[in-house]
Design a protein around this motif. Structure first.
Motif, PDB file in Angstrom:
ATOM      1  N   LEU A  88      -7.779   7.514  -0.656  1.00  0.00           N
ATOM      2  CA  LEU A  88      -8.318   6.459  -1.520  1.00  0.00           C
ATOM      3  C   LEU A  88      -8.689   5.217  -0.720  1.00  0.00           C
ATOM      4  N   ALA A  89      -7.842   4.844   0.216  1.00  0.00           N
ATOM      5  CA  ALA A  89      -8.145   3.674   1.048  1.00  0.00           C
ATOM      6  C   ALA A  89      -9.370   3.929   1.918  1.00  0.00           C
ATOM      7  N   GLY A  90      -9.544   5.165   2.378  1.00  0.00           N
ATOM      8  CA  GLY A  90     -10.678   5.487   3.221  1.00  0.00           C
ATOM      9  C   GLY A  90     -11.971   5.685   2.465  1.00  0.00           C
ATOM     10  N   ALA A  91     -11.902   5.780   1.137  1.00  0.00           N
ATOM     11  CA  ALA A  91     -13.097   6.013   0.330  1.00  0.00           C
ATOM     12  C   ALA A  91     -13.725   4.719  -0.166  1.00  0.00           C
ATOM     13  N   THR A  92     -13.245   3.590   0.317  1.00  0.00           N
ATOM     14  CA  THR A  92     -13.772   2.300  -0.125  1.00  0.00           C
ATOM     15  C   THR A  92     -15.232   2.155   0.279  1.00  0.00           C
ATOM     16  N   ARG A  93     -16.047   1.661  -0.621  1.00  0.00           N
ATOM     17  CA  ARG A  93     -17.476   1.473  -0.347  1.00  0.00           C
ATOM     18  C   ARG A  93     -17.676   0.374   0.697  1.00  0.00           C
ATOM     19  N   PRO A  94     -18.806   0.447   1.429  1.00  0.00           N
ATOM     20  CA  PRO A  94     -19.079  -0.610   2.416  1.00  0.00           C
ATOM     21  C   PRO A  94     -19.077  -2.001   1.774  1.00  0.00           C
ATOM     22  N   HIS A  95     -18.493  -2.936   2.482  1.00  0.00           N
ATOM     23  CA  HIS A  95     -18.442  -4.355   2.068  1.00  0.00           C
ATOM     24  C   HIS A  95     -17.465  -4.607   0.916  1.00  0.00           C
ATOM     25  N   ALA A  96     -16.822  -3.558   0.407  1.00  0.00           N
ATOM     26  CA  ALA A  96     -15.820  -3.754  -0.647  1.00  0.00           C
ATOM     27  C   ALA A  96     -14.451  -3.941   0.000  1.00  0.00           C
ATOM     28  N   PRO A  97     -13.577  -4.721  -0.621  1.00  0.00           N
ATOM     29  CA  PRO A  97     -12.246  -4.910  -0.031  1.00  0.00           C
ATOM     30  C   PRO A  97     -11.456  -3.605  -0.025  1.00  0.00           C
ATOM     31  N   VAL A  98     -10.770  -3.343   1.071  1.00  0.00           N
ATOM     32  CA  VAL A  98      -9.957  -2.136   1.178  1.00  0.00           C
ATOM     33  C   VAL A  98      -8.656  -2.358   0.416  1.00  0.00           C
ATOM     34  N   PRO A  99      -8.320  -1.484  -0.527  1.00  0.00           N
ATOM     35  CA  PRO A  99      -7.074  -1.679  -1.291  1.00  0.00           C
ATOM     36  C   PRO A  99      -5.854  -1.541  -0.379  1.00  0.00           C
ATOM     37  N   ARG A 100      -4.898  -2.420  -0.570  1.00  0.00           N
ATOM     38  CA  ARG A 100      -3.671  -2.386   0.221  1.00  0.00           C
ATOM     39  C   ARG A 100      -2.523  -1.957  -0.688  1.00  0.00           C
ATOM     40  N   TYR A 101      -2.159  -0.705  -0.560  1.00  0.00           N
ATOM     41  CA  TYR A 101      -1.076  -0.169  -1.371  1.00  0.00           C
ATOM     42  C   TYR A 101       0.251  -0.458  -0.678  1.00  0.00           C
ATOM     43  N   ARG A 102       1.060  -1.287  -1.312  1.00  0.00           N
ATOM     44  CA  ARG A 102       2.324  -1.727  -0.716  1.00  0.00           C
ATOM     45  C   ARG A 102       3.501  -1.099  -1.458  1.00  0.00           C
ATOM     46  N   PRO A 103       4.570  -0.772  -0.738  1.00  0.00           N
ATOM     47  CA  PRO A 103       5.748  -0.200  -1.404  1.00  0.00           C
ATOM     48  C   PRO A 103       6.357  -1.197  -2.388  1.00  0.00           C
ATOM     49  N   ILE A 104       6.841  -0.670  -3.491  1.00  0.00           N
ATOM     50  CA  ILE A 104       7.475  -1.493  -4.517  1.00  0.00           C
ATOM     51  C   ILE A 104       8.970  -1.535  -4.244  1.00  0.00           C
ATOM     52  N   ASP A 105       9.497  -2.710  -4.062  1.00  0.00           N
ATOM     53  CA  ASP A 105      10.916  -2.867  -3.731  1.00  0.00           C
ATOM     54  C   ASP A 105      11.798  -2.209  -4.788  1.00  0.00           C
ATOM     55  N   GLY A 106      12.785  -1.468  -4.285  1.00  0.00           N
ATOM     56  CA  GLY A 106      13.762  -0.860  -5.172  1.00  0.00           C
ATOM     57  C   GLY A 106      13.381   0.517  -5.674  1.00  0.00           C
ATOM     58  N   PHE A 107      12.205   1.030  -5.288  1.00  0.00           N
ATOM     59  CA  PHE A 107      11.753   2.334  -5.763  1.00  0.00           C
ATOM     60  C   PHE A 107      11.328   3.200  -4.589  1.00  0.00           C
ATOM     61  N   ASP A 108      11.712   4.466  -4.648  1.00  0.00           N
ATOM     62  CA  ASP A 108      11.395   5.408  -3.587  1.00  0.00           C
ATOM     63  C   ASP A 108      10.004   6.000  -3.790  1.00  0.00           C
ATOM     64  N   GLN A 109       9.176   5.901  -2.757  1.00  0.00           N
ATOM     65  CA  GLN A 109       7.832   6.486  -2.782  1.00  0.00           C
ATOM     66  C   GLN A 109       7.006   5.987  -3.974  1.00  0.00           C
ATOM     67  N   VAL A 110       7.080   4.697  -4.219  1.00  0.00           N
ATOM     68  CA  VAL A 110       6.262   4.061  -5.252  1.00  0.00           C
ATOM     69  C   VAL A 110       5.483   2.927  -4.611  1.00  0.00           C
ATOM     70  N   TYR A 111       4.170   2.914  -4.847  1.00  0.00           N
ATOM     71  CA  TYR A 111       3.299   1.933  -4.228  1.00  0.00           C
ATOM     72  C   TYR A 111       2.434   1.268  -5.291  1.00  0.00           C
ATOM     73  N   GLY A 112       2.073   0.026  -5.015  1.00  0.00           N
ATOM     74  CA  GLY A 112       1.251  -0.714  -5.954  1.00  0.00           C
ATOM     75  C   GLY A 112       0.205  -1.553  -5.255  1.00  0.00           C
ATOM     76  N   CYS A 113      -0.806  -1.941  -6.020  1.00  0.00           N
ATOM     77  CA  CYS A 113      -1.877  -2.776  -5.489  1.00  0.00           C
ATOM     78  C   CYS A 113      -2.416  -3.628  -6.624  1.00  0.00           C
ATOM     79  N   ALA A 114      -2.588  -4.914  -6.356  1.00  0.00           N
ATOM     80  CA  ALA A 114      -3.156  -5.833  -7.346  1.00  0.00           C
ATOM     81  C   ALA A 114      -4.640  -5.997  -7.055  1.00  0.00           C
TER      82      ALA A 114
END
Length: 320
Positions: A88-114
């Motif tokens: 998903l991060a590699g499929a970002t269109r040119p000139h579009a911001p690359v999504p940064r999926y960050r781990p969610i504190d307190g949860f195993d293998q859970v990531y989020g992006c605003a």
């Protein structure tokens, strides 16, 4: 997931037509070597109807001179070992911001992006990973209704059930042990039903969907085709809005004349406004007219010109 079947016909141009059946859906792609391709999806009542629909479509192409050929490699068959979030991060269109999926504190293998959280159309996106990140369950929350103290208990609930949407069934309606905000149930959708990553074929079959719902928003015995209509059809459930009021099931069948609505001999998904309009028309309709309302519990109420009810009187039936 079934593979694509490809058919070609050489005329003034090289025309192609492709079809793939997955459960109750038939996916189509068509075009030529000189024009942009197009795509469409047909959703049928059950798997057997979808199979027959695909067979009819194929026979129609064969009659028109198309010949079946080997399809090009399907993106979904490659990169199957590559983690979902990397694709998903590699499929970002040119000139579009690359999504940064960050781990969610307190949860195993859970990531989020605003995504543009300060914008009126901004949203928060969450992925609960499984199989070392090769598949996931996704949900989104509109920024205007996002609250960490509401999201956290849902993440806890979902993390303990991250395999549920991949058990072969199209969906599961599950009661929450404790409410999440105002919601009392959750809906788990398979990748095909949820369409969480439909725009990314390489991971579309590996990302399921889950979100909290009110009990009255999904029928207890709904087949997949009705759930699909409720979450993707006209007036679809705004499931990313976690501050919404209940949107109860409104299944109708009727024959009301005269009426701007065509008769519907079997129950179909409608909106509350449709029911209000039909209730307004029914008292002055022909004596043979009738309207049946089905609730999320499966109970039905039949109304005729001399036995009509107001929408307010029907509301307890719809909301349980």
């Amino acid at each position: 997931m079934t593979r694509w079947r490809r058919f070609e016909r050489q005329a003034a141009t090289l025309d192609y037509w492709e079809i793939r059946q997955e459960g109750i859906r038939c996916f189509l792609r068509w075009g030529s070597d000189r024009t942009p391709g197009k795509a469409g999806t047909s959703t049928l009542d059950d798997t057997e109807q979808a199979r027959r629909h695909a067979a009819r479509k194929i026979n129609d192409r064969l009659r028109k001179g198309f010949v079946e050929v080997d399809p090009p490699r399907d993106p979904a068959e490659s990169d199957v070992e590559t983690p979902v979030l990397d694709i998903l991060a590699g499929a970002t269109r040119p000139h579009a911001p690359v999504p940064r999926y960050r781990p969610i504190d307190g949860f195993d293998q859970v990531y989020g992006c605003a995504h543009a959280p300060d914008h009126p159309r901004g949203f928060h996106e969450y992925y609960v990973l499984r199989e070392n990140g090769r598949s996931a369950v996704r949900f989104t929350v509109r920024a205007s209704s996002h609250r960490a103290d509401t999201v956290a208990p849902f993440l806890e609930f979902l993390s303990a059930r991250r395999d549920l949407a991949f058990d072969g069934r199209s969906h599961h309606k599950v009661e929450l042990p404790t409410p999440v905000g105002s919601f009392d149930h959750a809906l788990f959708c398979s990748p095909a039903l949820g369409r969480a990553c439909a725009a990314h074929p390489a991971v579309a079959a590996r990302v399921a969907t889950a979100f909290p719902i009110f009990d009255c928003e999904i029928g207890d015995e709904d087949p997949e085709v009705l759930v699909d209509a409720r979450i993707h059809g006209h007036g679809a459930l705004p499931h990313s809005d976690w501050s919404r009021p209940p949107h109860p099931v409104v299944d109708l069948r009727f024959d009301i004349r005269p009426s701007p609505y065509r008769p519907s001999p079997k129950f179909k998904v409608h909106q509350a406004d449709d029911l209000r309009k039909l209730l307004d028309i029914l008292p002055t309709a022909s004596p043979q007219s009738w309207l049946e309302v089905r609730s999320f519990r499966g109970g039905t109420t039949r109304l005729e010109p001399d036995t009509t009810m107001s929408f307010a009187e029907l509301l307890p039936l719809l909301t349980g």
